[in-house]
Design a protein around this motif. Structure first.
Motif, short mmCIF file in Angstrom:
data_model
loop_
_atom_site.label_atom_id
_atom_site.label_comp_id
_atom_site.label_asym_id
_atom_site.label_seq_id
_atom_site.Cartn_x
_atom_site.Cartn_y
_atom_site.Cartn_z
N THR A 1 32.08 41.47 -22.92
CA THR A 1 33.32 41.03 -23.05
C THR A 1 33.21 39.49 -23.78
N LYS A 2 34.39 38.86 -24.03
CA LYS A 2 34.57 37.68 -24.56
C LYS A 2 33.98 36.34 -23.54
N ALA A 3 34.38 36.81 -22.25
CA ALA A 3 33.75 35.85 -21.43
C ALA A 3 32.31 35.98 -21.23
N VAL A 4 31.51 37.16 -21.28
CA VAL A 4 30.20 37.26 -20.99
C VAL A 4 29.61 36.71 -22.50
N ALA A 5 30.23 36.96 -23.76
CA ALA A 5 29.68 36.22 -24.76
C ALA A 5 29.68 34.58 -24.76
N GLU A 6 30.84 34.14 -24.21
CA GLU A 6 30.87 32.60 -23.82
C GLU A 6 29.57 32.18 -23.21
N GLU A 7 29.50 32.94 -22.13
CA GLU A 7 28.30 32.56 -21.21
C GLU A 7 27.12 32.49 -21.57
N CYS A 8 26.75 33.73 -22.58
CA CYS A 8 25.47 33.88 -23.37
C CYS A 8 25.26 32.73 -24.41
N MET A 9 26.24 32.33 -24.99
CA MET A 9 26.07 31.34 -25.96
C MET A 9 25.67 30.16 -25.39
N ASN A 10 26.52 29.63 -24.22
CA ASN A 10 26.34 28.25 -23.57
C ASN A 10 25.12 28.30 -22.88
N LYS A 11 24.65 29.52 -22.16
CA LYS A 11 23.57 29.40 -21.05
C LYS A 11 22.29 30.05 -21.74
N ILE A 12 22.34 30.93 -22.84
CA ILE A 12 21.27 31.50 -23.37
C ILE A 12 20.96 31.23 -24.72
N PHE A 13 21.88 31.37 -25.62
CA PHE A 13 21.65 31.36 -27.12
C PHE A 13 21.29 29.91 -27.66
N ILE A 14 22.22 28.98 -27.32
CA ILE A 14 22.02 27.61 -27.63
C ILE A 14 20.78 27.20 -27.11
N PRO A 15 20.74 27.23 -25.83
CA PRO A 15 19.50 26.66 -25.04
C PRO A 15 18.23 27.29 -25.61
N SER B 1 4.37 37.10 -27.47
CA SER B 1 3.68 36.76 -26.18
C SER B 1 4.75 36.52 -24.93
N LYS B 2 4.81 37.56 -24.34
CA LYS B 2 5.71 37.44 -23.02
C LYS B 2 5.38 36.35 -22.05
N VAL B 3 4.31 35.92 -22.07
CA VAL B 3 4.10 34.75 -21.10
C VAL B 3 4.68 33.61 -21.85
N PHE B 4 4.40 33.45 -22.95
CA PHE B 4 5.26 32.19 -23.58
C PHE B 4 6.50 32.50 -23.32
N SER B 5 7.22 33.60 -23.60
CA SER B 5 8.94 33.48 -23.54
C SER B 5 9.28 33.27 -22.27
N LYS B 6 8.73 34.03 -21.27
CA LYS B 6 9.01 33.72 -19.69
C LYS B 6 8.68 32.00 -19.38
N ASN B 7 7.64 31.52 -19.76
CA ASN B 7 7.57 30.08 -19.45
C ASN B 7 8.47 29.29 -20.19
N LEU B 8 8.96 29.61 -21.27
CA LEU B 8 9.88 28.77 -22.09
C LEU B 8 11.05 28.97 -21.55
N MET B 9 11.69 30.30 -20.93
CA MET B 9 12.86 30.27 -20.47
C MET B 9 12.72 29.41 -18.95
N LYS B 10 11.64 29.55 -18.06
CA LYS B 10 11.48 28.88 -16.80
C LYS B 10 11.77 27.31 -17.16
N LYS B 11 10.96 26.71 -18.19
CA LYS B 11 10.91 25.30 -18.51
C LYS B 11 12.32 24.99 -18.90
N TYR B 12 13.14 25.67 -19.62
CA TYR B 12 14.40 25.13 -20.31
C TYR B 12 15.75 25.84 -19.48
N GLY B 13 15.35 26.31 -18.18
CA GLY B 13 16.54 26.84 -17.27
C GLY B 13 17.20 27.77 -17.87
N ILE B 14 16.65 28.82 -18.66
CA ILE B 14 17.50 29.96 -19.26
C ILE B 14 17.46 31.13 -18.29
N PRO B 15 18.59 31.72 -18.05
CA PRO B 15 18.36 32.73 -17.00
C PRO B 15 17.51 33.92 -17.52
#
Ligand code: AMP
Ligand code: GLY
Length: 423
Positions: free
Chosen positions: A238-252, A102-116
């Protein structure tokens, strides 16, 4: 141990070939698999969405582990049904698979938890969506809520196009109930990166990044497909993008799913766009990507089955997941006409001097011959020390495979090579 792999495409062939390296596994049954896998797995004629059939087979054949690869059985609850019979699985339960279902679920999840992610609105009726589109910014992207074989996303350059998209999805119901709700979202720009990850809900281990080529024709023209080829790693990651993804997207994301009581165990696929404002999530998939898997697994050095068992037993942190520092390129050979109308039933021939990985997606065996039986027929994957060499080798080996009506893109890896040059 005997195991089952549910699914039947190139992704499943890549998974099966990787699993075969494990000595503990005696027999791999593919449900349903395809004729091109018969040297690697025992084919069982049970559809990937026949959950009762899958469970009955597993119970009656002393199956010790199940890998459920495609989205539909995961979203239908195949893992829950197998677990209920005491069969451990690699793949998320139904309540976690909703992140793709459900894209509605995933979009609402991202909004609720501040995932870009792209800004969006949700609609459950066409009238409201059409009235919103009177003043909405364009280009815009209209997405059916549910699964739609990768076709439920329509990029619209004008308001009229967007209104037609709403009508097609919500009134004509071209994607059935998947279009009962829609998401209309902001059009983002930037290079796309696919990152598959292993996660047991406690630890998240990103795999090597990759780049898909979704459009049917060269220069990213033509219709959207399941994917016409891939390279790994993706130079934009890149390494910098990977780090940002880990902290702002994957773990959240992992933490958000835990907080929602929907712990995700399996392969979580992050479809990312590296926008001028940083990486954003375009989509989540609850499974390995195809053809991403056909470049990612050939570069995996750690035993796949050991990782899968660790994920299902929530001890992924015990495993050191390692990838080779080489490059891989996969060229998909399709039936000309895919993703629309195409002919099938042509013999697939592979020269004896073929020297690459061959992952068969759409084929059947008949009278000892292998015949084309799908849109995406097979993937040819080459691994080499540099990206230019991997791309060159993949195209050289494609010449060693032939069938009537074959079509493949001639520019897989081109944009990645350009990005590498630009540094
Ligand atoms: P999906 O089926 O969700 O993978 O979407 C298919 C493709 O549509 C993606 O790979 C993107 O290229 C494109 N796409 C999806 N959402 C957006 C967006 N918000 N902005 C720009 N392109 C998008
Ligand atoms: N190749 C994109 C996907 O598997 O969804």
């Amino acid at each position: 141990m005997n195991i089952i792999v549910v699914g039947g495409g190139g992704r499943e062939h890549a998974i099966i070939k990787s699993l075969k390296k494990n000595k503990e596994i005696e027999t791999i049954f593919a449900l349903p698999g395809n004729g091109g896998m018969k040297d690697d797995a025992v084919l069982v004629n049970i559809s990937a969405t026949d959950i009762d059939g899958i469970v009955d087979f597993a119970v009656n054949n002393n199956i010790g582990f199940a890998v459920v690869a495609p989205d539909d059985p995961l979203v239908l609850g195949a893992v829950d049904a197998l677990n209920a019979k005491g069969i451990p699985c690699f793949g998320p339960e139904k309540k976690a698979a909703i992140i793709e279902g459900s894209k509605v679920f995933s979009k609402n999840l991202m909004k609720k938890y501040g995932i870009p992610t792209a800004k969006y609105e949700v609609f459950d009726n066409a009238a409201d969506a059409l009235s919103y589109l009177e003043t909405a910014p364009v280009p815009t992207v209209v997405k059916a809520d549910g699964l739609a074989l990768g076709k439920g996303v329509l990029i619209c350059n004008t308001r009229d196009e967007a209104k037609n998209a709403v009508k097609t999805i919500m009134e004509d119901k071209v994607f059935g109930a998947s279009g009962n709700s829609i998401v209309i979202e902001e059009f983002l720009t930037g290079p796309e990166v696919s990152v598959l990850s292993f996660t047991d809900g406690k630890t998240v281990v990103p795999m090597i990044s990759s780049m898909d080529h979704k459009r049917a024709r060269d220069n990213d023209e033509g219709l959207n497909t399941g994917g016409m080829g891939t390279v790994a790693p993706n130079p934009h990651y890149t390494k910098a993008v990977a780090e940002e993804c880990m902290n702002k997207i994957f773990i959240p994301t992992i933490e958000a799913m835990n907080k929602e009581g929907r712990t995700f165990r399996g392969c979580l696929y992050f479809g990312l766009m590296i926008t001028p404002d940083g990486p954003k999530v375009i989509e989540y998939n609850c499974r390995f990507g195809d053809p991403e898997t056909q470049v990612v697994l050939p570069l995996l050095k750690t035993d796949l089955f050991e990782i899968m068992k660790a994920v299902s037993e929530e001890r992924l942190s015990d495993i050191n997941v390692e990838f080779s520092d080489e490059y891989a390129c996969c060229v998909i050979m399709a039936s000309d006409g895919y993703p629309q109308k195409y002919e099938k039933g042509f013999e697939i021939k592979v020269n004896d001097n073929f020297d690459a990985e061959l992952f068969i997606a759409g084929a059947k065996e008949q009278d000892g011959k292998l015949l084309t039986n799908g849109g995406r027929v097979l993937g040819v994957t080459a691994v080499a020390g540099t990206l230019p060499e991997a791309v060159e080798k993949a195209y050289k080996e494609v010449e060693n495979v032939s069938f009537d009506n074959a079509y493949y893109r001639s520019d897989i890896g081109k944009r990645a090579l350009e990005a590498l040059k630009e540094g």
